[in-house]
Design a protein around this motif. Structure first.
Motif, PDB file in Angstrom:
ATOM      1  N   THR A  37       0.830  -1.209   0.000  1.00 25.47           N
ATOM      2  CA  THR A  37       0.000   0.000   0.000  1.00 25.47           C
ATOM      3  C   THR A  37       0.862   1.255   0.000  1.00 25.47           C
ATOM      4  O   THR A  37       0.652   2.181  -0.787  1.00 25.47           O
ATOM      5  CB  THR A  37      -0.932   0.021   1.223  1.00 25.47           C
ATOM      6  OG1 THR A  37      -1.807  -1.104   1.159  1.00 25.47           O
ATOM      7  CG2 THR A  37      -1.756   1.296   1.279  1.00 25.47           C
ATOM      8  N   ARG A  40       2.785   1.630  -3.338  1.00 26.07           N
ATOM      9  CA  ARG A  40       1.893   2.083  -4.414  1.00 26.07           C
ATOM     10  C   ARG A  40       1.571   3.569  -4.254  1.00 26.07           C
ATOM     11  O   ARG A  40       1.524   4.325  -5.238  1.00 26.07           O
ATOM     12  CB  ARG A  40       0.612   1.249  -4.400  1.00 26.07           C
ATOM     13  CG  ARG A  40      -0.343   1.551  -5.554  1.00 26.07           C
ATOM     14  CD  ARG A  40      -1.452   0.523  -5.635  1.00 26.07           C
ATOM     15  NE  ARG A  40      -2.238   0.447  -4.415  1.00 26.07           N
ATOM     16  CZ  ARG A  40      -2.199  -0.586  -3.569  1.00 26.07           C
ATOM     17  NH1 ARG A  40      -1.422  -1.630  -3.803  1.00 26.07           N
ATOM     18  NH2 ARG A  40      -2.940  -0.581  -2.480  1.00 26.07           N
ATOM     19  N   THR A 179      -0.556   6.737   5.323  1.00 28.39           N
ATOM     20  CA  THR A 179      -1.242   5.451   5.476  1.00 28.39           C
ATOM     21  C   THR A 179      -0.838   4.772   6.778  1.00 28.39           C
ATOM     22  O   THR A 179       0.317   4.866   7.206  1.00 28.39           O
ATOM     23  CB  THR A 179      -0.939   4.507   4.291  1.00 28.39           C
ATOM     24  OG1 THR A 179      -1.672   3.284   4.467  1.00 28.39           O
ATOM     25  CG2 THR A 179       0.543   4.171   4.199  1.00 28.39           C
ATOM     26  N   LYS A 181      -1.391   1.558   6.793  1.00 20.89           N
ATOM     27  CA  LYS A 181      -1.172   0.199   6.281  1.00 20.89           C
ATOM     28  C   LYS A 181       0.301  -0.009   5.945  1.00 20.89           C
ATOM     29  O   LYS A 181       0.683  -0.356   4.822  1.00 20.89           O
ATOM     30  CB  LYS A 181      -2.053  -0.048   5.051  1.00 20.89           C
ATOM     31  CG  LYS A 181      -3.540  -0.065   5.387  1.00 20.89           C
ATOM     32  CD  LYS A 181      -4.374  -0.353   4.160  1.00 20.89           C
ATOM     33  CE  LYS A 181      -5.859  -0.387   4.502  1.00 20.89           C
ATOM     34  NZ  LYS A 181      -6.697  -0.639   3.307  1.00 20.89           N
TER      35      LYS A 181
END
Length: 200
Positions: A37, A40, A179, A181
């Protein structure tokens, strides 16, 4: 079969990454590679023109490089700078077609010139700049701005606030994404010169 190969590759990447962290913790921001994640999220924010390359400093085991490839950056338009010879050798094996240079990010303009890398669109910095003394921050920021004097650079960081004293370095700084994640949670920062006309 493919799942087991993928799991083996991921385990090998984490092992290699951890060994590098043990050898020199100050070169690493984390003890494990960035998550899919987070990788990306970084790759989606890289900018380049058709005739420009994306430069990645401190690629580790190549998880962000793979995300850049998946995001559509052609392998021949990726230049990876990795200072650790063993890691550079791993990246050459793992990322066919990508130009991997064993070199020092502090000497980025010289390294790129010697490699005939071409015009730079964006620089992605995975080096934990927050851990460097200010003089070292100045040096590597100057090197990245010499390579990309208008656009500046992307920096991945685990700091909630700016990992760089942007105004003191003559930069504008903005966190573009964050994030949870990832371990630890991380963000993507865009830094650019306050006065691009005087950069480089």
């Amino acid at each position: 079969m493919s799942a087991s190969i993928g799991e083996h590759s991921e385990t090998a990447n984490k092992s290699l990454f951890f060994k590098r962290w043990l050898a020199n913790p100050l070169q690493m921001g984390s003890i494990i590679p960035s998550s899919a994640t987070f990788s990306r999220m970084i790759a989606e924010r890289a900018v380049r023109g058709p005739d420009e390359v994306v430069v990645e400093l401190g690629a580790g085991t190549g998880v962000i490089t793979r995300a850049l490839l998946a995001a559509g950056v052609p392998a021949e338009k990726l230049v990876v700078i990795e200072i650790v010879p063993d890691m550079a050798a791993h990246l050459r094996r793992a990322l066919p077609g990508v130009q991997v240079i064993c070199g020092d990010g502090f000497e980025l303009p010289k390294v790129l010139e010697q490699a005939k890398a071409g015009r730079v669109g964006d620089v992605i910095c995975g080096i934990p700049l927050v851990m460097l003394p200010f003089e070292a921050q100045q040096k590597i920021v100057s090197a990245m701005l010499a390579a990309s004097p208008v656009r500046g650079f992307l920096h991945l960081s685990y700091c909630i606030t700016s990992p760089l004293p942007s105004a003191k370095l003559g930069l504008t700084g903005r966190r573009q994404a964050w994030t949870i994640k990832n371990f630890p949670p991380g963000g993507v920062w865009r830094y650019a010169p306050i006065n691009p006309a005087k950069a480089g």
